[in-house]
Design a protein around this motif. Structure first.
Motif, PDB file in Angstrom:
ATOM      1  N   MET A  48      -2.767  11.907 -39.528  1.00  0.00           N
ATOM      2  CA  MET A  48      -3.402  11.508 -40.785  1.00  0.00           C
ATOM      3  C   MET A  48      -3.325  12.624 -41.825  1.00  0.00           C
ATOM      4  O   MET A  48      -3.100  12.366 -43.009  1.00  0.00           O
ATOM      5  CB  MET A  48      -4.863  11.119 -40.533  1.00  0.00           C
ATOM      6  N   LEU A  49      -3.508  13.849 -41.380  1.00  0.00           N
ATOM      7  CA  LEU A  49      -3.473  14.974 -42.311  1.00  0.00           C
ATOM      8  C   LEU A  49      -2.083  15.221 -42.873  1.00  0.00           C
ATOM      9  O   LEU A  49      -1.937  15.866 -43.913  1.00  0.00           O
ATOM     10  CB  LEU A  49      -3.975  16.242 -41.607  1.00  0.00           C
ATOM     11  N   SER A 104       0.163  12.671 -43.526  1.00  0.00           N
ATOM     12  CA  SER A 104       0.701  11.457 -44.139  1.00  0.00           C
ATOM     13  C   SER A 104       0.780  11.598 -45.650  1.00  0.00           C
ATOM     14  O   SER A 104      -0.158  12.078 -46.294  1.00  0.00           O
ATOM     15  CB  SER A 104      -0.160  10.246 -43.778  1.00  0.00           C
ATOM     16  N   ARG A 105       1.885  11.153 -46.210  1.00  0.00           N
ATOM     17  CA  ARG A 105       2.030  11.125 -47.668  1.00  0.00           C
ATOM     18  C   ARG A 105       1.258   9.946 -48.254  1.00  0.00           C
ATOM     19  O   ARG A 105       0.599  10.074 -49.279  1.00  0.00           O
ATOM     20  CB  ARG A 105       3.504  11.038 -48.049  1.00  0.00           C
ATOM     21  N   GLU A 106       1.343   8.784 -47.602  1.00  0.00           N
ATOM     22  CA  GLU A 106       0.538   7.626 -47.993  1.00  0.00           C
ATOM     23  C   GLU A 106      -0.800   7.750 -47.264  1.00  0.00           C
ATOM     24  O   GLU A 106      -1.082   7.051 -46.301  1.00  0.00           O
ATOM     25  CB  GLU A 106       1.249   6.326 -47.622  1.00  0.00           C
ATOM     26  N   SER A 107      -1.614   8.673 -47.729  1.00  0.00           N
ATOM     27  CA  SER A 107      -2.733   9.170 -46.947  1.00  0.00           C
ATOM     28  C   SER A 107      -3.967   8.272 -47.031  1.00  0.00           C
ATOM     29  O   SER A 107      -4.471   7.976 -48.126  1.00  0.00           O
ATOM     30  CB  SER A 107      -3.098  10.586 -47.410  1.00  0.00           C
ATOM     31  N   ILE A 108      -4.460   7.879 -45.858  1.00  0.00           N
ATOM     32  CA  ILE A 108      -5.744   7.170 -45.789  1.00  0.00           C
ATOM     33  C   ILE A 108      -6.862   8.106 -46.227  1.00  0.00           C
ATOM     34  O   ILE A 108      -7.819   7.685 -46.890  1.00  0.00           O
ATOM     35  CB  ILE A 108      -5.981   6.665 -44.356  1.00  0.00           C
ATOM     36  N   LEU A 109      -6.761   9.367 -45.860  1.00  0.00           N
ATOM     37  CA  LEU A 109      -7.783  10.343 -46.244  1.00  0.00           C
ATOM     38  C   LEU A 109      -7.861  10.490 -47.760  1.00  0.00           C
ATOM     39  O   LEU A 109      -8.956  10.636 -48.320  1.00  0.00           O
ATOM     40  CB  LEU A 109      -7.468  11.695 -45.598  1.00  0.00           C
ATOM     41  N   SER A 110      -6.731  10.455 -48.440  1.00  0.00           N
ATOM     42  CA  SER A 110      -6.735  10.556 -49.905  1.00  0.00           C
ATOM     43  C   SER A 110      -7.409   9.343 -50.535  1.00  0.00           C
ATOM     44  O   SER A 110      -8.128   9.467 -51.528  1.00  0.00           O
ATOM     45  CB  SER A 110      -5.304  10.702 -50.430  1.00  0.00           C
ATOM     46  N   LEU A 111      -7.185   8.164 -49.962  1.00  0.00           N
ATOM     47  CA  LEU A 111      -7.828   6.960 -50.491  1.00  0.00           C
ATOM     48  C   LEU A 111      -9.338   7.046 -50.382  1.00  0.00           C
ATOM     49  O   LEU A 111     -10.068   6.606 -51.271  1.00  0.00           O
ATOM     50  CB  LEU A 111      -7.318   5.729 -49.739  1.00  0.00           C
ATOM     51  N   LEU A 112      -9.833   7.636 -49.293  1.00  0.00           N
ATOM     52  CA  LEU A 112     -11.270   7.700 -49.069  1.00  0.00           C
ATOM     53  C   LEU A 112     -11.929   8.830 -49.849  1.00  0.00           C
ATOM     54  O   LEU A 112     -13.039   8.668 -50.367  1.00  0.00           O
ATOM     55  CB  LEU A 112     -11.558   7.873 -47.578  1.00  0.00           C
ATOM     56  N   THR A 113     -11.259   9.975 -49.933  1.00  0.00           N
ATOM     57  CA  THR A 113     -11.896  11.165 -50.504  1.00  0.00           C
ATOM     58  C   THR A 113     -11.452  11.471 -51.924  1.00  0.00           C
ATOM     59  O   THR A 113     -12.147  12.209 -52.635  1.00  0.00           O
ATOM     60  CB  THR A 113     -11.578  12.396 -49.633  1.00  0.00           C
ATOM     61  N   ILE A 155      -0.186   5.000 -37.424  1.00  0.00           N
ATOM     62  CA  ILE A 155      -0.368   5.687 -38.707  1.00  0.00           C
ATOM     63  C   ILE A 155       0.965   6.200 -39.219  1.00  0.00           C
ATOM     64  O   ILE A 155       1.289   6.077 -40.413  1.00  0.00           O
ATOM     65  CB  ILE A 155      -1.382   6.841 -38.555  1.00  0.00           C
ATOM     66  N   TRP A 156       1.778   6.765 -38.326  1.00  0.00           N
ATOM     67  CA  TRP A 156       3.085   7.293 -38.733  1.00  0.00           C
ATOM     68  C   TRP A 156       3.995   6.173 -39.224  1.00  0.00           C
ATOM     69  O   TRP A 156       4.641   6.298 -40.273  1.00  0.00           O
ATOM     70  CB  TRP A 156       3.714   8.021 -37.552  1.00  0.00           C
TER      71      TRP A 156
END
Length: 662
Positions: free
Chosen positions: A200-201, A203-212, A327-328
């Motif tokens: 997850m850390l 990923s370019r299409e990041s789930i973390l970026s969407l949340l934070t 995720i990948w």
């Protein structure tokens, strides 16, 4: 559980399958044979093994609940307590004119600004750079907290005891069973549990970026160090079980040979070799040896094969491997879909299909530092946010590689298209091929163009929270001007703000480097007086003349620059196209053959002290050393105590783009 797994467990734990009355399931582990028919010591050891594993799985659940809880609170807080947006209403001054709100109107907002100032003071600078590289104390603090959290779950719940048990059919030999086995299993389970987070850390299409709301590239530091942690965990897990199976279990060497020949152990050895390769290739020596693009491709392939090997080694923990693969694969699929959508255009024959963007190439030869290339093209799409970047693939050189570039043009949709402009220094690899391609075409009297495939946009919006009361200073080194230039082009589109200070600090190697953005500089010059914009260029590798500094008068905006301005700054109207009264200040810093750099501490400090009101945002892009200096400089400019007293000028933030991280 199949027969192979049963035999594997029997070999490891001396469990007698033929005497089993039932199998007791354990999540993430092999089923246990009950009742235990071995000697008392072996049965007590097995009780400890399975209990430690079950507790460890609970701990991993707590770990992921903690991560999920933090992300949930973060995501909810972003919506409940959003930052002030740039499109919020201006305040009203005493004389009735519109002016930015100079200070927080209530204690809660002032408390938040004071807290941010205190946080930057202590957490923005860098520490232990020889170990962690150019990163902030905040990143190091987050890593330290995560490491401490993992250490706790590694050691708690383990029974540190030793059991001496007899070896069947060999009365003279004894097995030494201890807490080393359960400990090695625990640390292996944690390594498995961290794998989805590592993916997850990265990923370019990041789930973390969407949340934070944090851009994906900000997670690179944690991804890298979490990978190091997994390497340590995998190594300790391997060493621990090697000691157990090769030294503590008897008879030898037959026990060790039987152990290593098992299929799950073969996959374990493969996984460990791949993990070490991932580590070695990700070091600066490995990247230098293979080249960045080769490293990146190998990293993708080896990481996925490693996950598959982990699955083969201990498939009972597939609950961590399946999400990692998902995720990948999702990240790659979304990349392809986004590229397909952005290039699904009308073709020349009127039909719809995939079409690359034809980019015009302007070549700036520089034999000393590497040629510079500028790309310009228009593409049918929606406007991106200032500060976002695209990955560009140059199909005439390689279809398998894409490089991140920030557009220097301000994104405005005109007649259904948006202007893309990029500059980059062609040192090696694909960028050098593009420069060579331009040279070849120009020598053949052909138009220097190349088809480009876009991926993106990615990253954060730099102007979304740039409220009217914020002063702006942009600091750029070389081609880092692409990061800050759209901000300035965007600011001159808005109505002038009374007492807002705006300044550009651009360090270039040669004065001719200003030609990279000659048209955009003319646009900024035309609006400099009305928007209180100061333009300063520092030349670092050309000898200073007799006088230490000189200035260039702003030329009248030409027809060519008007055309660019209509795309990059539509608000620069014709009445503003008269010659500007302000000048571009050009100062050469090289003296007596010695290169020098602008004194950023003095420049930034004087800018902050010279503001009339409101906080300051420093936008910066350039070499890592420059960004490191600015972190310390901006941190020193912050004062939480003075912000709490209403002196908002000491609320100074930094938005930096360290290109060396890419």
């Amino acid at each position: 559980m199949d027969a192979a797994d049963q035999l594997s467990v029997a070999a490891r734990h001396i469990q007698n399958q033929s005497e089993a009355s039932s199998l007791e399931p354990h999540w993430g582990y092999a089923d246990r044979v009950v009742p235990c028919t071995n000697d008392a010591g072996s049965c007590e050891y097995l009780d400890n093994v399975y209990w430690s594993h079950d507790v460890g799985m609970i701990y991993m659940g707590i770990l992921w609940c903690t991560i999920g809880g933090i992300l949930l609170v973060w995501a909810v807080s972003r919506h409940l307590f959003p930052e002030k947006r740039a499109d919020q209403q201006l305040g009203t001054s005493i004389d009735g004119q519109e002016s930015p709100v100079t200070a927080p109107r209530h204690s809660l907002a002032r408390l938040r600004q004071s807290f941010d100032a205190y946080r930057r003071t202590y957490l923005l600078p860098e520490s232990f750079r020889s170990i962690f590289g150019p990163t902030t104390r905040l990143q190091v603090l987050i890593l330290s907290v995560l490491s401490g959290y993992l250490i706790i779950w590694t050691f708690v719940g383990i029974t540190y005891k030793k059991w001496i048990t007899p070896v069947k059919n060999t009365p003279s030999l004894f097995n030494i069973r201890s807490g080393l086995g359960p400990f090695s299993d625990r640390i292996g389970v944690i390594a498995y549990a961290l794998t989805p987070l590592s993916v997850m850390l990265s990923s370019r299409e990041s789930i973390l970026s969407l949340l934070t709301g944090v851009p994906y590239q900000s997670f690179n530091f944690l991804h890298r160090w979490l990978g190091y942690i997994i390497v340590i965990q995998g190594s300790v897990h391997t060493i621990g079980w090697c000691v157990v199976e090769i030294r503590l279990y008897q008879p030898q060497p037959s026990t060790a040979i039987t152990w290593i020949k098992q299929l799950y152990m073969i996959w374990g050895v493969v996984a460990m070799i791949l993990l070490l390769l991932l580590f070695l290739l990700s070091t600066k020596w490995g990247i230098r040896l293979t080249g960045y693009e080769t490293f990146r491709k190998l990293h993708y392939v080896l990481a996925m094969v490693y996950i598959g090997a982990c699955w083969g080694h201990w498939k009972q923990l597939e609950c961590f491997m399946i999400p990692s693969l998902a995720i990948w694969l999702l990240d790659r699929a979304v990349r392809l879909v986004r590229s397909a959508l952005i290039h699904y255009q009308f073709l020349p024959d009127g039909s719809m299909g995939f079409r690359a963007a034809p980019a015009n190439i302007v070549h700036f030869p520089d034999h000393d530092s590497g040629d510079v290339v500028r790309l310009d093209f228009r593409h049918s799409q929606e406007a991106w946010n200032v500060g976002q970047h695209f990955y560009l693939c140059f199909t005439e050189s390689s279809i398998r590689q894409a490089h991140p570039f920030t557009p220097l043009s301000y994104p405005i949709v005109q007649n259904g298209t948006v202007l893309h402009s990029y500059i980059f220094r062609a040192k090696s690899g694909e960028t050098k091929k593009v420069a060579a391609l331009a040279t070849t075409k120009l020598n053949e009297d052909r138009l220097a163009t190349t088809p480009v495939i876009l991926q993106g946009p990615y990253g954060e919006s730099l102007m979304e929270n740039l409220t009217p009361d914020v002063n702006v200073i942009c600091v750029a080194g070389g081609t880092g001007i692409t990061y800050v230039l759209p901000i300035l082009l965007g600011l001159i589109q808005t109505a002038p703000i009374t007492n807002r200070c705006v300044e550009l600090i651009w360090a270039v190697r040669k004065e001719n480097d200003m030609k990279w953005i000659d048209q955009e500089l003319q646009i900024l010059q035309a609006a400099a007086k009305s928007h209180h914009l100061r333009l300063r260029v520092f030349v670092t590798r050309e000898e200073a003349p007799a006088s230490p500094a000189r200035t260039e008068k702003a030329n009248e905006v030409t027809e060519e620059s008007k055309e660019v301005g209509s795309s990059a700054s539509s608000s620069v109207s014709r009445e503003r196209s008269a010659p500007a009264s302000l000048e571009i200040e050009v100062q050469r810093l090289r003296h007596d053959g010695q290169n020098s750099h602008p004194d950023l501490k003095q420049i930034v400090t004087e800018f902050v002290e010279g503001t009339v009101r409101g906080p300051t945002t420093v936008y910066a892009s350039g070499p890592a050393a420059m960004i490191s200096d600015l972190r310390s400089i901006v941190a020193a400019c912050n004062s939480g105590a003075r912000v709490w007293k209403g002196e908002s000028r000491y609320d100074v933030s930094l938005m930096a783009d360290d290109r060396l991280e890419w």
